[in-house]
Design an enzyme around this catalytic site. Structure first.
Site, PDB file in Angstrom:
ATOM      1  N   GLY A 181       0.409  -5.156   0.385  1.00  0.00           N
ATOM      2  CA  GLY A 181      -0.821  -5.137   0.260  1.00  0.00           C
ATOM      3  C   GLY A 181      -0.554  -5.825  -1.099  1.00  0.00           C
TER       4      GLY A 181
ATOM      5  N   GLU B 168      -0.675  -9.357  -0.773  1.00  0.00           N
ATOM      6  CA  GLU B 168      -2.033  -9.963   0.017  1.00  0.00           C
ATOM      7  C   GLU B 168      -2.927 -10.066  -1.617  1.00  0.00           C
ATOM      8  OE1 GLU B 168      -2.144  -5.922   2.896  1.00  0.00           O
ATOM      9  OE2 GLU B 168      -2.436  -7.861   4.263  1.00  0.00           O
TER      10      GLU B 168
ATOM     11  N   GLU C 291       4.597  -4.853   7.213  1.00  0.00           N
ATOM     12  CA  GLU C 291       3.567  -3.557   7.864  1.00  0.00           C
ATOM     13  C   GLU C 291       4.310  -4.002   9.405  1.00  0.00           C
ATOM     14  OE1 GLU C 291       2.342  -6.365   5.926  1.00  0.00           O
ATOM     15  OE2 GLU C 291       0.622  -5.423   4.321  1.00  0.00           O
TER      16      GLU C 291
ATOM     17  N   ALA D 233       1.123  -0.902  -0.240  1.00  0.00           N
ATOM     18  CA  ALA D 233      -0.337  -0.168   0.020  1.00  0.00           C
ATOM     19  C   ALA D 233       0.537   0.932  -0.436  1.00  0.00           C
ATOM     20  CB  ALA D 233      -0.717  -0.556   0.791  1.00  0.00           C
TER      21      ALA D 233
HETATM   22  N1  COA Z   1       4.449   2.395  -1.053  1.00  0.00           N
HETATM   23  C1  COA Z   1       5.176   4.235  -1.599  1.00  0.00           C
HETATM   24  N2  COA Z   1       5.630   4.643  -1.681  1.00  0.00           N
HETATM   25  C2  COA Z   1       6.669   3.429  -1.986  1.00  0.00           C
HETATM   26  C3  COA Z   1       6.626   2.310  -1.591  1.00  0.00           C
HETATM   27  C4  COA Z   1       5.196   1.851  -1.164  1.00  0.00           C
HETATM   28  N3  COA Z   1       4.536   1.169  -0.491  1.00  0.00           N
HETATM   29  N4  COA Z   1       7.056   1.049  -1.734  1.00  0.00           N
HETATM   30  C5  COA Z   1       8.705   2.519  -2.975  1.00  0.00           C
HETATM   31  N5  COA Z   1       8.195   3.304  -3.020  1.00  0.00           N
HETATM   32  C6  COA Z   1       8.974   4.365  -3.548  1.00  0.00           C
HETATM   33  C7  COA Z   1      10.222   4.957  -2.900  1.00  0.00           C
HETATM   34  O1  COA Z   1       9.460   5.988  -1.771  1.00  0.00           O
HETATM   35  C8  COA Z   1      10.942   5.231  -3.601  1.00  0.00           C
HETATM   36  O2  COA Z   1      10.274   6.393  -4.217  1.00  0.00           O
HETATM   37  P1  COA Z   1      10.945   7.923  -4.247  1.00  0.00           P
HETATM   38  O3  COA Z   1      12.448   7.494  -5.484  1.00  0.00           O
HETATM   39  O4  COA Z   1      10.013   8.764  -4.629  1.00  0.00           O
HETATM   40  O5  COA Z   1      11.784   8.124  -3.316  1.00  0.00           O
HETATM   41  C9  COA Z   1      10.134   4.774  -5.422  1.00  0.00           C
HETATM   42  O6  COA Z   1       9.586   3.448  -4.695  1.00  0.00           O
HETATM   43  C10 COA Z   1      11.766   3.134  -4.922  1.00  0.00           C
HETATM   44  O7  COA Z   1      11.824   2.809  -4.336  1.00  0.00           O
HETATM   45  P2  COA Z   1      13.471   2.237  -3.039  1.00  0.00           P
HETATM   46  O8  COA Z   1      12.966   2.064  -1.555  1.00  0.00           O
HETATM   47  O9  COA Z   1      14.254   3.358  -3.323  1.00  0.00           O
HETATM   48  O10 COA Z   1      13.517   1.281  -3.986  1.00  0.00           O
HETATM   49  P3  COA Z   1      14.394   0.526  -3.417  1.00  0.00           P
HETATM   50  O11 COA Z   1      15.178  -0.911  -4.452  1.00  0.00           O
HETATM   51  O12 COA Z   1      15.893   0.997  -2.342  1.00  0.00           O
HETATM   52  O13 COA Z   1      14.218  -0.911  -2.303  1.00  0.00           O
HETATM   53  C11 COA Z   1      12.064  -1.808  -1.494  1.00  0.00           C
HETATM   54  C12 COA Z   1      12.712  -1.544  -2.960  1.00  0.00           C
HETATM   55  C13 COA Z   1      10.655  -2.710  -1.438  1.00  0.00           C
HETATM   56  C14 COA Z   1      12.679  -2.667  -0.652  1.00  0.00           C
HETATM   57  C15 COA Z   1      12.003  -0.081  -0.594  1.00  0.00           C
HETATM   58  O14 COA Z   1      10.918   0.292  -1.436  1.00  0.00           O
HETATM   59  C16 COA Z   1      10.646  -1.351   0.204  1.00  0.00           C
HETATM   60  O15 COA Z   1      10.697  -0.958   1.393  1.00  0.00           O
HETATM   61  N6  COA Z   1       9.199  -0.276  -0.266  1.00  0.00           N
HETATM   62  C17 COA Z   1       8.327  -0.155   1.092  1.00  0.00           C
HETATM   63  C18 COA Z   1       7.872  -2.098   1.578  1.00  0.00           C
HETATM   64  C19 COA Z   1       6.925  -1.862   2.746  1.00  0.00           C
HETATM   65  O16 COA Z   1       6.941  -1.495   3.708  1.00  0.00           O
HETATM   66  N7  COA Z   1       5.332  -2.499   2.296  1.00  0.00           N
HETATM   67  C20 COA Z   1       4.174  -1.988   3.005  1.00  0.00           C
HETATM   68  C21 COA Z   1       3.675  -1.202   2.711  1.00  0.00           C
HETATM   69  S1  COA Z   1       2.366  -1.368   3.618  1.00  0.00           S
END
Ligand code: COA
Length: 261
Positions: A112, A115, A135, A67
């Site tokens: 999400g 999910e 989460e 999400a």
């Molecule tokens: N919601 C909003 N934005 C998200 C996102 C999410 N769930 N997951 C990634 N993004 C965005 C990042 O903020 C970043 O945006 P920016 O370039 O404007 O800063 C972009 O997507 C790229 O992500 P980034 O974190 O730079 O890539 P990465 O390869 O370094 O890491 C992940 C990848 C998946 C490990 C990392 O993005 C992450 O941990 N995301 C969240 C996962 C999460 O907690 N999901 C559950 C949400 S309830």
């Protein structure tokens, strides 16, 4: 046909490929994506041209990274409840489509994203995929059915390990525990999903619909009631033209031509 800003929708020869398209945000599910998925899957259910669906994510890195955390950050308790109920409704619409839906998990499937993949009927992952429910690391918890569908898919102990640690697992581990059905190289992902879907679609459409219904509804009720539902649907399908055609074709040693009637 409505147009979509966050989804690519490509229907060919009975198969609709739905690509969630926010690659700069790793296809995170914001309000607009969820609204568009809701509208689209309602339309797909009613569209006789669409026999099955493949759901995937745009770009090289992610299926869906969860999400949208920027939206979650500002949510009030009332918003949070609405957000969760709406998300659960959208996933129920996918699960209840009445036609097979395969998730082609092409990278991160987190929160999400994991999910939504679990609401699909089958999951095929590319070798680079990573799945998890992080989460808890954000001080949150699953809200799109993760606490319910994950234990049903992989068992309570493995589900709780994932849900409580929030750690990701790789595609091979996801296959080992039954979270994904198959793992294939990245460039084979869509062809493999399409090949599996075509195999399904070669069968009687009503057979697919009733089987999906029996399996979904059967999860929610005691075995005895699930068996009764199965018998009732079996009785119903005995009245179909598809059953007459399928059994006749076998006996006449020819391929069946199903009409979904
Ligand atoms: N919601 C909003 N934005 C998200 C996102 C999410 N769930 N997951 C990634 N993004 C965005 C990042 O903020 C970043 O945006 P920016 O370039 O404007 O800063 C972009 O997507 C790229 O992500 P980034 O974190 O730079 O890539 P990465 O390869 O370094 O890491 C992940 C990848 C998946 C490990 C990392 O993005 C992450 O941990 N995301 C969240 C996962 C999460 O907690 N999901 C559950 C949400 S309830």
């Amino acid at each position: 046909m409505p147009t979509y800003q966050t989804l690519n929708v490509d229907t060919r020869d009975g198969i609709c490929i739905v690509t969630i398209n926010r690659p700069d945000k790793l296809n995170a599910l914001n309000t607009q994506v969820m609204q568009e998925l809701d509208t689209l899957f309602e339309a797909l259910a009613a569209d006789p041209q669409v026999k099955g669906v493949i759901l995937t994510g745009a770009g090289e890195k992610a299926f869906v990274a969860g999400a949208d955390i920027a939206e979650l950050a500002t949510q009030s308790p009332v918003d949070g409840k609405q957000h969760t109920l709406r998300g659960q409704r959208v996933l129920a619409r996918i699960e209840g489509l009445g036609k097979p839906v395969i998730a082609a998990v092409n990278g991160f499937a987190l929160g999400g994203g994991c999910e939504i993949a679990m609401a699909c009927h089958v999951r095929i992952a590319s070798e680079n995929a990573k799945l998890g429910t992080p989460e808890v690391k954000l001080g949150l918890m699953c809200g799109y059915g993760g606490t319910q569908r994950l234990p049903r898919l992989v068992g309570r102990g493995r589900a709780l390990e994932m849900l409580l640690t929030g750690e990701m697992i790789d595609a091979a581990e996801a296959q080992r525990i039954g979270l994904v059905n198959k793992v294939v190289p990245r460039d084979k992902l869509l062809p493999e999903a399409e090949a599996m879907l075509r195999k399904m679609l070669g069968n009687g459409p009503l057979s697919l619909r009733f089987t999906l219904e029996a399996v979904s509804a059967g999860h929610e009720v005691p075995l005895e009631q699930g068996l009764f539902l199965e018998a009732t649907l079996f009785g119903l399908i005995c009245a179909s033209e598809d059953k007459r055609e399928g059994t006749s074709a076998f006996l006449e040693k020819r391929p069946a031509k199903f009409q979904g009637k």
